[in-house]
Scaffold this motif. Structure first.
Motif, PDB file in Angstrom:
ATOM      1  N   GLN A   7       0.758  -1.145  -0.060  1.00 29.40           N
ATOM      2  CA  GLN A   7       0.092  -0.144  -0.012  1.00 29.40           C
ATOM      3  C   GLN A   7       0.835   1.207   0.084  1.00 29.40           C
ATOM      4  O   GLN A   7       1.951   1.226   0.736  1.00 29.40           O
ATOM      5  CB  GLN A   7      -0.822   0.164   1.050  1.00 29.40           C
ATOM      6  CG  GLN A   7      -2.031  -0.959   1.275  1.00 29.40           C
ATOM      7  CD  GLN A   7      -2.971  -0.563   0.422  1.00 29.40           C
ATOM      8  OE1 GLN A   7      -3.156   0.555  -0.139  1.00 29.40           O
ATOM      9  NE2 GLN A   7      -3.950  -1.469   0.122  1.00 29.40           N
ATOM     10  N   VAL A   8       0.310   2.369  -0.649  1.00 27.46           N
ATOM     11  CA  VAL A   8       1.107   3.687  -0.480  1.00 27.46           C
ATOM     12  C   VAL A   8      -0.168   4.562  -0.421  1.00 27.46           C
ATOM     13  O   VAL A   8      -1.215   4.625  -1.119  1.00 27.46           O
ATOM     14  CB  VAL A   8       1.727   4.102  -1.746  1.00 27.46           C
ATOM     15  CG1 VAL A   8       2.250   5.524  -1.831  1.00 27.46           C
ATOM     16  CG2 VAL A   8       2.806   3.066  -2.206  1.00 27.46           C
ATOM     17  N   TRP A   9      -0.148   5.429   0.898  1.00 26.00           N
ATOM     18  CA  TRP A   9      -1.190   6.161   1.165  1.00 26.00           C
ATOM     19  C   TRP A   9      -0.615   7.728   1.197  1.00 26.00           C
ATOM     20  O   TRP A   9       0.535   7.845   1.658  1.00 26.00           O
ATOM     21  CB  TRP A   9      -1.664   6.010   2.696  1.00 26.00           C
ATOM     22  CG  TRP A   9      -2.127   4.664   2.838  1.00 26.00           C
ATOM     23  CD1 TRP A   9      -3.594   4.203   2.387  1.00 26.00           C
ATOM     24  CD2 TRP A   9      -2.089   3.517   3.634  1.00 26.00           C
ATOM     25  NE1 TRP A   9      -3.915   3.028   2.702  1.00 26.00           N
ATOM     26  CE2 TRP A   9      -2.970   2.392   3.572  1.00 26.00           C
ATOM     27  CE3 TRP A   9      -0.858   3.271   4.511  1.00 26.00           C
ATOM     28  CZ2 TRP A   9      -3.122   1.300   4.108  1.00 26.00           C
ATOM     29  CZ3 TRP A   9      -0.952   2.167   5.283  1.00 26.00           C
ATOM     30  CH2 TRP A   9      -1.917   1.028   4.869  1.00 26.00           C
ATOM     31  N   THR A  10      -1.451   8.385   0.884  1.00 25.28           N
ATOM     32  CA  THR A  10      -1.062   9.819   1.029  1.00 25.28           C
ATOM     33  C   THR A  10      -2.187  10.840   1.156  1.00 25.28           C
ATOM     34  O   THR A  10      -3.317  10.352   1.036  1.00 25.28           O
ATOM     35  CB  THR A  10      -0.191  10.299  -0.182  1.00 25.28           C
ATOM     36  OG1 THR A  10       0.175  11.536  -0.299  1.00 25.28           O
ATOM     37  CG2 THR A  10      -1.240  10.298  -1.601  1.00 25.28           C
ATOM     38  N   LEU A  11      -1.774  11.872   1.716  1.00 23.93           N
ATOM     39  CA  LEU A  11      -3.175  13.026   1.972  1.00 23.93           C
ATOM     40  C   LEU A  11      -3.330  13.850   0.969  1.00 23.93           C
ATOM     41  O   LEU A  11      -4.519  14.324   0.945  1.00 23.93           O
ATOM     42  CB  LEU A  11      -2.647  13.754   3.280  1.00 23.93           C
ATOM     43  CG  LEU A  11      -2.483  13.110   4.658  1.00 23.93           C
ATOM     44  CD1 LEU A  11      -1.917  14.046   5.816  1.00 23.93           C
ATOM     45  CD2 LEU A  11      -3.857  12.214   4.884  1.00 23.93           C
ATOM     46  N   SER A  12      -2.273  14.101   0.076  1.00 24.27           N
ATOM     47  CA  SER A  12      -2.651  15.152  -0.793  1.00 24.27           C
ATOM     48  C   SER A  12      -1.767  14.799  -2.000  1.00 24.27           C
ATOM     49  O   SER A  12      -0.831  14.348  -1.999  1.00 24.27           O
ATOM     50  CB  SER A  12      -2.579  16.462  -0.567  1.00 24.27           C
ATOM     51  OG  SER A  12      -1.338  17.043   0.047  1.00 24.27           O
ATOM     52  N   LEU A  13      -2.037  15.834  -3.256  1.00 16.98           N
ATOM     53  CA  LEU A  13      -1.121  15.924  -4.383  1.00 16.98           C
ATOM     54  C   LEU A  13      -0.199  17.030  -3.927  1.00 16.98           C
ATOM     55  O   LEU A  13      -0.481  17.877  -3.173  1.00 16.98           O
ATOM     56  CB  LEU A  13      -1.799  16.293  -5.392  1.00 16.98           C
ATOM     57  CG  LEU A  13      -2.699  15.198  -6.346  1.00 16.98           C
ATOM     58  CD1 LEU A  13      -3.226  15.879  -7.437  1.00 16.98           C
ATOM     59  CD2 LEU A  13      -1.713  13.974  -6.871  1.00 16.98           C
ATOM     60  N   VAL A 142       7.887   6.132   6.245  1.00 20.15           N
ATOM     61  CA  VAL A 142       7.102   7.272   6.170  1.00 20.15           C
ATOM     62  C   VAL A 142       7.984   8.400   5.307  1.00 20.15           C
ATOM     63  O   VAL A 142       9.080   8.584   5.944  1.00 20.15           O
ATOM     64  CB  VAL A 142       6.664   7.920   7.614  1.00 20.15           C
ATOM     65  CG1 VAL A 142       5.980   9.158   7.664  1.00 20.15           C
ATOM     66  CG2 VAL A 142       5.783   6.778   8.165  1.00 20.15           C
ATOM     67  N   ASP A 143       7.370   9.116   4.774  1.00 20.93           N
ATOM     68  CA  ASP A 143       8.189  10.190   4.054  1.00 20.93           C
ATOM     69  C   ASP A 143       7.172  11.439   3.752  1.00 20.93           C
ATOM     70  O   ASP A 143       6.010  11.110   3.704  1.00 20.93           O
ATOM     71  CB  ASP A 143       8.703   9.900   2.707  1.00 20.93           C
ATOM     72  CG  ASP A 143       9.985  10.893   2.199  1.00 20.93           C
ATOM     73  OD1 ASP A 143      10.470  11.628   2.973  1.00 20.93           O
ATOM     74  OD2 ASP A 143      10.454  10.522   1.166  1.00 20.93           O
ATOM     75  N   PHE A 170       3.707   5.706   3.614  1.00 16.48           N
ATOM     76  CA  PHE A 170       2.726   7.064   3.923  1.00 16.48           C
ATOM     77  C   PHE A 170       3.327   8.123   3.744  1.00 16.48           C
ATOM     78  O   PHE A 170       4.741   8.326   4.104  1.00 16.48           O
ATOM     79  CB  PHE A 170       2.295   6.904   5.479  1.00 16.48           C
ATOM     80  CG  PHE A 170       1.170   8.049   5.635  1.00 16.48           C
ATOM     81  CD1 PHE A 170      -0.071   7.770   5.355  1.00 16.48           C
ATOM     82  CD2 PHE A 170       1.680   9.132   6.131  1.00 16.48           C
ATOM     83  CE1 PHE A 170      -0.920   8.610   5.491  1.00 16.48           C
ATOM     84  CE2 PHE A 170       0.857  10.122   6.214  1.00 16.48           C
ATOM     85  CZ  PHE A 170      -0.661  10.201   6.054  1.00 16.48           C
ATOM     86  N   SER A 171       2.777   9.076   3.055  1.00 15.67           N
ATOM     87  CA  SER A 171       3.493  10.610   2.773  1.00 15.67           C
ATOM     88  C   SER A 171       2.389  11.340   3.141  1.00 15.67           C
ATOM     89  O   SER A 171       1.228  11.231   2.830  1.00 15.67           O
ATOM     90  CB  SER A 171       4.064  10.596   1.507  1.00 15.67           C
ATOM     91  OG  SER A 171       3.054  10.584   0.307  1.00 15.67           O
TER      92      SER A 171
END
Length: 182
Positions: A7-13, A142-143, A170-171
């Protein structure tokens, strides 16, 4: 971005207001902006808890830029600390780990072209401490920003060579060119 993780999760572009906030968190010495990564991480950690169920290391991507002298003083480090706190608050068995470090002489990625970033991160990391792998061989990496994916690729390579596995990334933000289409 092609990385062997589940999985790769992110909050925004990484654009517009989100980009400005991320840059402020990275470069402003304002107390407000320095606390935001931990807050975002704690909220994200609570939300991610239902997807992560085993003992887990939460590991920030190493950075050449940080305000302070520990891996947790970078934006990614504060984000990782918040995620760990959020996961722990939901009952998960988690350890925050400075598993990775940059090799001496590694240059900053900021201001470099896509190809320079890829070349600059290749072979640039090493294990900072292997003792945390006794706790768990599963890692949440995390990055703060995934721009080219070079830092994530190198981190995954080093962790896999240590016989551990990056289960998820996660980023805060990801560059649009890294999103899969279709």
């Amino acid at each position: 971005m092609s990385v062997d993780v589940n999985q790769v999760w992110t909050l925004s572009l990484y654009q517009g207001q989100a980009r400005r906030v991320v840059l402020a968190m990275k470069h402003s010495r304002s107390y407000y902006y320095q606390q935001l990564p931990f807050f975002f991480g704690a909220v994200a950690g609570k939300a991610l808890a239902s997807y992560l169920s085993r003992a887990l290391l939460v590991c920030p991507a190493p950075s050449t830029f940080r305000i302070g002298k520990t891996p947790i003083s970078s934006t990614a480090g504060k984000l990782a600390a918040g995620i760990a706190a959020g996961l722990i608050s939901q009952g998960l068995d988690v350890r925050l780990s400075g598993l990775l470090q940059l090799k001496p002489g590694t240059k900053k990625q900021a201001g470099r072209s896509f190809q320079e970033r890829l070349r600059g991160r290749a072979g640039s990391m090493q294990l900072g401490t292997a003792k945390d792998l006794d706790f768990s061989g599963e890692v949440l990496l995390v990055d703060d920003v995934i721009t080219t994916g070079a830092t994530i690729r190198e981190a995954v390579r080093v962790i896999n060579e240590a016989q551990a596995q990056v289960k998820a990334v996660f980023s805060l933000s990801i560059a649009e060119r890294n999103l899969k289409r279709g």
